[in-house]
Design a protein around this motif. Structure first.
Motif, mmCIF file in Angstrom:
data_model
loop_
_atom_site.group_PDB
_atom_site.id
_atom_site.type_symbol
_atom_site.label_atom_id
_atom_site.label_comp_id
_atom_site.label_asym_id
_atom_site.label_seq_id
_atom_site.Cartn_x
_atom_site.Cartn_y
_atom_site.Cartn_z
ATOM 1 N N HIS A 107 30.235 40.313 43.136
ATOM 2 C CA HIS A 107 31.590 39.778 43.264
ATOM 3 C C HIS A 107 32.522 40.331 42.199
ATOM 4 C CE1 HIS A 107 31.377 36.683 40.077
ATOM 5 N NE2 HIS A 107 32.686 36.750 40.147
ATOM 6 N N PHE A 111 36.937 42.749 41.346
ATOM 7 C CA PHE A 111 37.788 42.379 40.218
ATOM 8 C C PHE A 111 37.766 43.432 39.098
ATOM 9 C CE2 PHE A 111 36.564 37.938 41.634
ATOM 10 C CZ PHE A 111 37.815 37.597 42.117
ATOM 11 N N GLU A 114 40.601 44.895 36.968
ATOM 12 C CA GLU A 114 41.411 43.980 36.155
ATOM 13 C C GLU A 114 40.765 43.621 34.823
ATOM 14 O OE1 GLU A 114 42.474 40.457 38.248
ATOM 15 O OE2 GLU A 114 43.347 41.560 39.915
ATOM 16 N N VAL A 115 39.538 44.091 34.603
ATOM 17 C CA VAL A 115 38.866 43.728 33.353
ATOM 18 C C VAL A 115 39.360 44.622 32.218
ATOM 19 C CG1 VAL A 115 36.641 43.521 32.174
ATOM 20 C CG2 VAL A 115 36.832 42.904 34.601
ATOM 21 N N PRO A 134 37.691 37.595 31.788
ATOM 22 C CA PRO A 134 38.695 37.313 32.821
ATOM 23 C C PRO A 134 38.444 35.913 33.397
ATOM 24 C CG PRO A 134 36.986 38.750 33.700
ATOM 25 C CD PRO A 134 36.549 38.363 32.320
ATOM 26 N N GLU A 185 38.681 25.888 32.133
ATOM 27 C CA GLU A 185 37.686 26.230 33.145
ATOM 28 C C GLU A 185 36.520 25.285 32.997
ATOM 29 O OE1 GLU A 185 35.753 30.119 32.765
ATOM 30 O OE2 GLU A 185 36.758 30.457 30.868
ATOM 31 N N HIS A 187 32.712 24.174 34.246
ATOM 32 C CA HIS A 187 31.500 24.768 34.815
ATOM 33 C C HIS A 187 30.406 23.713 34.771
ATOM 34 C CE1 HIS A 187 32.963 29.008 34.867
ATOM 35 N NE2 HIS A 187 33.719 28.578 33.863
ATOM 36 N N THR A 254 42.226 25.541 41.691
ATOM 37 C CA THR A 254 41.070 25.650 42.586
ATOM 38 C C THR A 254 39.868 24.909 42.043
ATOM 39 O OG1 THR A 254 40.490 27.737 41.520
ATOM 40 C CG2 THR A 254 41.583 27.870 43.654
ATOM 41 N N SER A 284 32.666 25.343 39.765
ATOM 42 C CA SER A 284 33.601 25.752 38.709
ATOM 43 C C SER A 284 35.007 25.465 39.197
ATOM 44 C CB SER A 284 33.408 27.222 38.326
ATOM 45 O OG SER A 284 33.973 28.074 39.285
ATOM 46 N N TRP A 285 35.900 25.181 38.254
ATOM 47 C CA TRP A 285 37.248 24.748 38.636
ATOM 48 C C TRP A 285 38.233 25.044 37.516
ATOM 49 C CZ3 TRP A 285 37.043 20.778 34.983
ATOM 50 C CH2 TRP A 285 35.822 20.140 34.805
ATOM 51 N N ALA A 286 39.476 25.291 37.872
ATOM 52 C CA ALA A 286 40.471 25.668 36.868
ATOM 53 C C ALA A 286 41.894 25.372 37.319
ATOM 54 C CB ALA A 286 40.360 27.162 36.555
HETATM 55 C C1 87F Z 1 39.159 39.072 37.438
HETATM 56 C C2 87F Z 1 38.286 39.921 36.815
HETATM 57 C C3 87F Z 1 36.912 39.651 36.823
HETATM 58 C C4 87F Z 1 39.089 36.020 39.310
HETATM 59 C C5 87F Z 1 38.690 37.940 38.074
HETATM 60 O O1 87F Z 1 38.542 30.274 40.014
HETATM 61 C C6 87F Z 1 36.428 38.539 37.464
HETATM 62 C C7 87F Z 1 37.305 37.676 38.091
HETATM 63 O O2 87F Z 1 35.673 36.184 38.835
HETATM 64 C C8 87F Z 1 36.863 36.493 38.774
HETATM 65 N N1 87F Z 1 39.556 37.093 38.694
HETATM 66 N N2 87F Z 1 37.779 35.704 39.354
HETATM 67 C C9 87F Z 1 37.390 34.472 40.038
HETATM 68 C C10 87F Z 1 37.366 33.267 39.135
HETATM 69 C C11 87F Z 1 36.554 32.197 39.717
HETATM 70 C C12 87F Z 1 36.508 30.862 38.984
HETATM 71 N N3 87F Z 1 36.139 30.959 37.609
HETATM 72 C C13 87F Z 1 36.091 29.721 36.868
HETATM 73 C C14 87F Z 1 37.714 30.031 39.168
HETATM 74 C C15 87F Z 1 37.791 28.780 38.403
HETATM 75 C C16 87F Z 1 37.292 28.874 37.008
#
Ligand code: 87F
Length: 511
Positions: A107, A111, A114-115, A134, A185, A187, A254, A284-286
């Motif tokens: 996954h 992304f 963007e890192v 991220p 965040e 978890h 989310t 997980s939620w934010a």
């Molecule tokens: C960007 C770069 C690398 C979103 C990213 O929504 C990884 C990611 O995993 C990435 N942008 N996400 C998804 C985040 C998912 C999740 N993480 C914890 C949440 C709520 C808090």
């Protein structure tokens, strides 16, 4: 904070009432109109209201105290609520080792661009580059694997308040899309799916309350489509807001059920009561500082920011209006007494005793900063033992006898909070368009509506909708399938594919 200025300014006030030079009353106010040039209007408001200062790195913004105080009020609420749910705060490092980041490459792949990476210290290259978080799944879960052994270690429920960095390339917007932002965040890990499912909804309800009760913004609770969910998880729920001015949906926060995907990857196992091995269920939620941007967009007007009282660090601004021959000291003392009485009652009040600005300038200034209620005290008010109160949201004015000050101000603040929500909901609801066919859908999209349509819930069909609506305004996508589903009559067809519809789903352009 309330009344903080009072003492200092009293000293000025008793100085004899001779006005110092008054600053030129120009350059105040917002030049772009919200209805004419929404994007420019927004940029102007966040800067002029002193929420944001631009920074010399694109996509990065300075959060000034006026913005930070809003964040802190929401944080205080949310932090107390999650503690009631036995969720504990922690802090994990900002840096991620490349090995761990790669571990969930399925996954992360999407992304990856963007890192952001640190590759040097001083002049020398690092032996191994280090990523900046991220999001913290890969940072935290190796330790969940270490800390969780048996069923007695569950549930494990952690949260952290921190910053994250996502090196976005699409147009950055203060609060809404920035390269660094603040969030919490959460978890969590459970022995059973049922516990995880329940928490997803409990947290989503807290997010609804932040938007609706604090920010006075109506949101829709619902489930994301397979295409729009967090790819690493099992299912994603969200609260969705809508910006009537540009017809865009915006994901407010989310709450994901991750299922056992990460447990598999990171080997987060436990032994149950019977000594059998099991894998944890995770969530997980934010929510982030994006909340503040949505608030600016929904409530702001041509005079600037409009703050809902619940998140305003100054709820009432008290302004002395001393005419030439008036009893200046009497007026200033009445202002101080007003601030004291309100502060004592728990209302966040402050007086503006600055002697280099006229009352009119101060009115515009505090309107631009969005303070919900202005109290003016002039000679006539002093004589009548009253104050004049002016609402920021609708400019209505009333005279309040000082005897019932606290009671009436409280009531007005409650009314403002409610009215902001009601007006925002009316505007949002006026943009909702229910459609049944593709032609109706395209027409509603052209009118910048929030579209509710019956859908077959197939990923290929959503991809097709995206492809067919691609254009310079951006493609349409599904926002969520609301939990609160209207009736779906037998035989209803999908608006896009003509196949049997399975559910009602919101669609639109979005941030
Ligand atoms: C960007 C770069 C690398 C979103 C990213 O929504 C990884 C990611 O995993 C990435 N942008 N996400 C998804 C985040 C998912 C999740 N993480 C914890 C949440 C709520 C808090």
């Amino acid at each position: 904070m309330a009344g903080g200025d009072t003492k200092k300014s009293k000293a000025n006030a008793s100085g004899g009432g001779k006005k110092k030079e008054v600053k030129k009353e120009t350059g105040l106010g917002i030049t772009n109109r919200k209805d004419d040039n929404f994007g420019e209007w927004y940029s102007e408001v966040v800067v002029n209201a002193e929420l944001i200062e631009y920074y010399d790195i694109s996509g990065c913004y300075i959060l000034r105290p006026w913005a930070m105080s809003i964040w802190e009020i929401m944080q205080t609420f949310f932090d107390a609520e999650i503690k009631k749910m036995n969720i504990q705060n922690c802090y994990f490092p900002l840096f991620v080792s490349p090995g761990v980041l790669q571990k969930e490459k399925d996954h992360v792949e999407g992304f990856a661009p963007e890192v952001a990476w640190v590759t040097k210290s001083g002049e020398s290259d690092l032996e191994v580059p280090i990523a900046i978080r991220p999001t913290s799944e890969t940072v935290m879960y190796p330790y969940y694997s270490k800390w969780i052994r048996g069923h007695r270690d569950l549930p494990l429920k952690l949260n952290q308040w921190c910053n994250v960095v996502r090196w976005e390339f699409s147009n950055p917007t203060p609060f809404i899309r920035s390269r660094e932002f603040l969030w919490q965040e959460g978890h969590t890990a459970f022995a059973t799916k049922a516990e995880a499912d329940a928490e997803v909804l409990d947290v989503l309800e807290l997010y609804r309350r932040i938007y609706e009760e604090f920010l006075a913004i109506p949101v829709v609770k619902g489930k994301k489509s397979e295409l729009e969910k967090f790819a690493g998880g099992l299912y994603t729920t969200s609260v969705e807001a809508f910006i009537p001015n540009n017809g865009r949906g915006i994901q407010g926060a989310t709450s994901h059920c991750l299922g056992q995907n990460f447990a598999k990857m990171f080997e987060i196992n436990f032994e149950d009561e019977k000594g059998e091995k099991g894998m944890v269920w995770q969530n997980s939620w934010a929510y982030s500082t994006r909340t503040i941007g949505v608030m600016v967009m929904v409530h702001g007007d041509d005079k600037g920011l409009v703050l809902p009282p619940k998140v305003a660090s100054v709820q009432v601004i008290v302004i002395p209006v001393p005419y030439k021959d008036a009893d200046t000291k009497g007026i200033f003392d009445a202002c101080s007494a007003t601030v004291d009485a309100l502060s004592e009652a728990g209302i966040r009040a402050k007086a503006d005793f600055r002697d280099n600005y006229s009352p009119g300038w101060k009115y515009s200034n505090w309107e631009m900063k969005g303070v919900p209620l202005r109290i003016e005290i002039g000679p006539k008010d002093l004589a009548n033992n009253q104050v004049r109160a002016v609402r920021r949201d609708n400019s209505s004015k009333i005279d309040i006898p000082r005897a019932s000050l606290v009671e009436q101000v409280k009531e007005m603040l409650d009314k403002i909070q409610q009215s902001l929500f009601d007006v925002a909901k009316q505007k949002r609801d006026a943009c909702v368009q229910t459609v049944k066919t593709w032609d109706e859908f395209v027409e509603a999209l052209g009118q910048r509506k929030l579209i509710l349509a019956p859908w077959c819930d197939e990923e290929e069909v959503e991809k097709d909708v995206k492809a067919r609506t691609k254009g310079e305004m951006g493609a349409a996508k599904s926002l969520c399938s609301p939990f609160d589903q209207p009736e779906l009559p037998e035989g209803t067809k999908c608006f896009a594919s003509g196949k049997p519809a399975k559910k009602w789903t919101y669609w639109g352009r979005s941030y």
